[in-house]
Design a protein around this motif. Structure first.
Motif, PDB file in Angstrom:
ATOM      1  N   THR A 199     116.211 113.854 -13.692  1.00 23.99           N
ATOM      2  CA  THR A 199     116.106 113.913 -12.225  1.00 23.99           C
ATOM      3  C   THR A 199     115.870 115.330 -11.718  1.00 23.99           C
ATOM      4  O   THR A 199     114.926 115.598 -10.968  1.00 23.99           O
ATOM      5  CB  THR A 199     117.373 113.335 -11.586  1.00 23.99           C
ATOM      6  N   GLY A 200     116.706 116.269 -12.137  1.00 23.13           N
ATOM      7  CA  GLY A 200     116.549 117.641 -11.669  1.00 23.13           C
ATOM      8  C   GLY A 200     115.261 118.276 -12.158  1.00 23.13           C
ATOM      9  O   GLY A 200     114.585 119.000 -11.419  1.00 23.13           O
ATOM     10  N   ALA A 201     114.912 117.992 -13.395  1.00 16.69           N
ATOM     11  CA  ALA A 201     113.690 118.565 -13.968  1.00 16.69           C
ATOM     12  C   ALA A 201     112.440 118.043 -13.266  1.00 16.69           C
ATOM     13  O   ALA A 201     111.461 118.782 -13.096  1.00 16.69           O
ATOM     14  CB  ALA A 201     113.629 118.271 -15.460  1.00 16.69           C
ATOM     15  N   GLU A 202     112.465 116.775 -12.848  1.00 17.89           N
ATOM     16  CA  GLU A 202     111.314 116.231 -12.116  1.00 17.89           C
ATOM     17  C   GLU A 202     111.172 116.902 -10.753  1.00 17.89           C
ATOM     18  O   GLU A 202     110.050 117.104 -10.267  1.00 17.89           O
ATOM     19  CB  GLU A 202     111.464 114.715 -11.954  1.00 17.89           C
ATOM     20  N   GLU A 203     112.276 117.276 -10.146  1.00 15.44           N
ATOM     21  CA  GLU A 203     112.200 117.983  -8.868  1.00 15.44           C
ATOM     22  C   GLU A 203     111.576 119.367  -9.054  1.00 15.44           C
ATOM     23  O   GLU A 203     110.777 119.822  -8.237  1.00 15.44           O
ATOM     24  CB  GLU A 203     113.603 118.089  -8.259  1.00 15.44           C
ATOM     25  N   ILE A 204     111.933 120.029 -10.152  1.00 11.96           N
ATOM     26  CA  ILE A 204     111.327 121.330 -10.440  1.00 11.96           C
ATOM     27  C   ILE A 204     109.844 121.169 -10.752  1.00 11.96           C
ATOM     28  O   ILE A 204     109.022 122.025 -10.393  1.00 11.96           O
ATOM     29  CB  ILE A 204     112.071 122.022 -11.598  1.00 11.96           C
ATOM     30  N   ARG A 205     109.481 120.071 -11.419  1.00 14.21           N
ATOM     31  CA  ARG A 205     108.072 119.813 -11.735  1.00 14.21           C
ATOM     32  C   ARG A 205     107.201 119.885 -10.481  1.00 14.21           C
ATOM     33  O   ARG A 205     106.098 120.455 -10.511  1.00 14.21           O
ATOM     34  CB  ARG A 205     107.931 118.424 -12.379  1.00 14.21           C
ATOM     35  N   GLU A 206     107.688 119.315  -9.398  1.00 17.11           N
ATOM     36  CA  GLU A 206     106.922 119.320  -8.153  1.00 17.11           C
ATOM     37  C   GLU A 206     106.561 120.736  -7.722  1.00 17.11           C
ATOM     38  O   GLU A 206     105.500 120.970  -7.138  1.00 17.11           O
ATOM     39  CB  GLU A 206     107.730 118.625  -7.057  1.00 17.11           C
ATOM     40  N   LEU A 207     107.432 121.682  -8.011  1.00 21.02           N
ATOM     41  CA  LEU A 207     107.190 123.067  -7.626  1.00 21.02           C
ATOM     42  C   LEU A 207     106.155 123.748  -8.524  1.00 21.02           C
ATOM     43  O   LEU A 207     105.497 124.706  -8.113  1.00 21.02           O
ATOM     44  CB  LEU A 207     108.498 123.863  -7.702  1.00 21.02           C
ATOM     45  N   LEU A 208     106.016 123.255  -9.739  1.00 24.43           N
ATOM     46  CA  LEU A 208     105.209 123.942 -10.745  1.00 24.43           C
ATOM     47  C   LEU A 208     103.778 123.443 -10.865  1.00 24.43           C
ATOM     48  O   LEU A 208     102.867 124.237 -11.138  1.00 24.43           O
ATOM     49  CB  LEU A 208     105.898 123.838 -12.108  1.00 24.43           C
ATOM     50  N   VAL A 209     103.568 122.155 -10.708  1.00 27.00           N
ATOM     51  CA  VAL A 209     102.250 121.592 -11.026  1.00 27.00           C
ATOM     52  C   VAL A 209     101.360 121.417  -9.793  1.00 27.00           C
ATOM     53  O   VAL A 209     100.221 120.982  -9.922  1.00 27.00           O
ATOM     54  CB  VAL A 209     102.392 120.243 -11.770  1.00 27.00           C
ATOM     55  N   LYS A 210     101.871 121.790  -8.623  1.00 25.62           N
ATOM     56  CA  LYS A 210     101.094 121.655  -7.390  1.00 25.62           C
ATOM     57  C   LYS A 210     101.028 123.004  -6.674  1.00 25.62           C
ATOM     58  O   LYS A 210     101.785 123.913  -6.966  1.00 25.62           O
ATOM     59  CB  LYS A 210     101.725 120.605  -6.477  1.00 25.62           C
ATOM     60  N   GLU A 257      98.082 116.957  -9.466  1.00 29.50           N
ATOM     61  CA  GLU A 257      98.939 117.868 -10.218  1.00 29.50           C
ATOM     62  C   GLU A 257      98.048 118.784 -11.057  1.00 29.50           C
ATOM     63  O   GLU A 257      98.077 118.778 -12.278  1.00 29.50           O
ATOM     64  CB  GLU A 257      99.901 117.096 -11.120  1.00 29.50           C
ATOM     65  N   ASP A 258      97.227 119.568 -10.385  1.00 30.21           N
ATOM     66  CA  ASP A 258      96.177 120.302 -11.088  1.00 30.21           C
ATOM     67  C   ASP A 258      96.270 121.817 -10.933  1.00 30.21           C
ATOM     68  O   ASP A 258      95.279 122.528 -11.091  1.00 30.21           O
ATOM     69  CB  ASP A 258      94.805 119.823 -10.603  1.00 30.21           C
ATOM     70  N   ARG A 259      97.463 122.307 -10.647  1.00 30.79           N
ATOM     71  CA  ARG A 259      97.598 123.753 -10.442  1.00 30.79           C
ATOM     72  C   ARG A 259      97.144 124.541 -11.669  1.00 30.79           C
ATOM     73  O   ARG A 259      96.415 125.531 -11.547  1.00 30.79           O
ATOM     74  CB  ARG A 259      99.044 124.101 -10.103  1.00 30.79           C
ATOM     75  N   PHE A 260      97.549 124.129 -12.850  1.00 31.12           N
ATOM     76  CA  PHE A 260      97.176 124.870 -14.058  1.00 31.12           C
ATOM     77  C   PHE A 260      95.701 124.657 -14.411  1.00 31.12           C
ATOM     78  O   PHE A 260      95.030 125.586 -14.869  1.00 31.12           O
ATOM     79  CB  PHE A 260      98.074 124.482 -15.226  1.00 31.12           C
ATOM     80  N   GLU A 261      95.200 123.438 -14.197  1.00 32.80           N
ATOM     81  CA  GLU A 261      93.791 123.187 -14.487  1.00 32.80           C
ATOM     82  C   GLU A 261      92.882 124.116 -13.691  1.00 32.80           C
ATOM     83  O   GLU A 261      91.796 124.486 -14.146  1.00 32.80           O
ATOM     84  CB  GLU A 261      93.417 121.732 -14.166  1.00 32.80           C
TER      85      GLU A 261
END
Length: 217
Positions: A47-58, A160-164
């Motif tokens: 749960t917490g890691a998915e919330e952090i994911r939102e900050l990283l991949v967008k 979710e393409d920030r890195f791409e």
């Protein structure tokens, strides 16, 4: 299969390498042989890691400094390990993970310039030495991978393409870093040519699981 200890397998590679597809196929194969499997991903997986994911991949490509990005990735991973990976292994369940600490070593350590050795030290400190039993590094030319990834993201409503969207040299550096990781840890890491058809690639993954972890028919 009760006499076989649970295994932790991570899948690594640049954008568009086909990790998710291969994880699903390998999980189906293992399940058919009596192995209980959990499929998970990073950043995310709890749960917490998915919330952090939102900050990283967008968001914008320069949204985070390299160190902030590395710390966020590692914080998500620490949650993921404690909430999902360790409990699964303790229950005797195999874990198949789409990315693990090698991603931070390659992306933030190699491509973002923080240093491969420094990122290794950060992962050791945060994860208390937890290491996959086997890591597949799916390798393919950067232009091929980015074409695949961009086509996939174009179909998503929630991109979710920030890195791409980072520059081509960034992705070349990721590939180089992964190959260096594999060269330095041959007992754990296997480089797989991902620029081939899905079935051939999957057959190679199964053969490596048989060879390196346990024989299955």
């Amino acid at each position: 299969m009760d006499d076989i200890s649970p295994k932790f397998i991570s899948f690594e590679g640049g954008e568009g390498a086909g990790k998710s597809t291969q994880i699903k196929l390998l999980a189906k194969w293992l399940t058919g042989r009596g192995v209980e499997v959990v499929m998970t991903r990073e950043p995310g997986g709890s749960t917490g890691a998915e919330e952090i994911r939102e900050l990283l991949v967008k968001g914008e490509t320069d949204r985070w400094t390299p160190m902030s990005e590395a710390l966020l990735m590692t914080a998500a991973r620490a949650e993921h390990v404690e909430r999902t990976i360790k409990p699964a292994l303790k229950r005797g369940v195999w874990v198949l993970c789409d990315r693990f600490f090698d991603s931070t070593i390659a992306y933030q350590g190699g491509a973002r310039g923080l240093g491969i050795d420094k990122m290794r030290e950060l992962q050791d400190m945060a994860l208390h030495g937890l290491t996959p039993d086997l890591t597949f590094i799916l390798d393919l030319p950067v232009d091929v991978g980015l074409a695949r990834a961009c086509g996939r993201e174009a179909l998503r409503e929630d991109r979710e393409d920030r890195f791409e969207r980072m520059n081509f040299a960034f992705h070349e550096n990721i590939r180089d870093a992964y190959l260096k990781i594999a060269e330095s840890e041959p007992d754990r890491c296997v480089v797989i040519d991902a620029n081939r058809d899905i079935t051939t690639l999957q057959n190679d993954l199964r053969a490596e699981v048989n060879h390196r972890l346990v024989g299955m028919k």
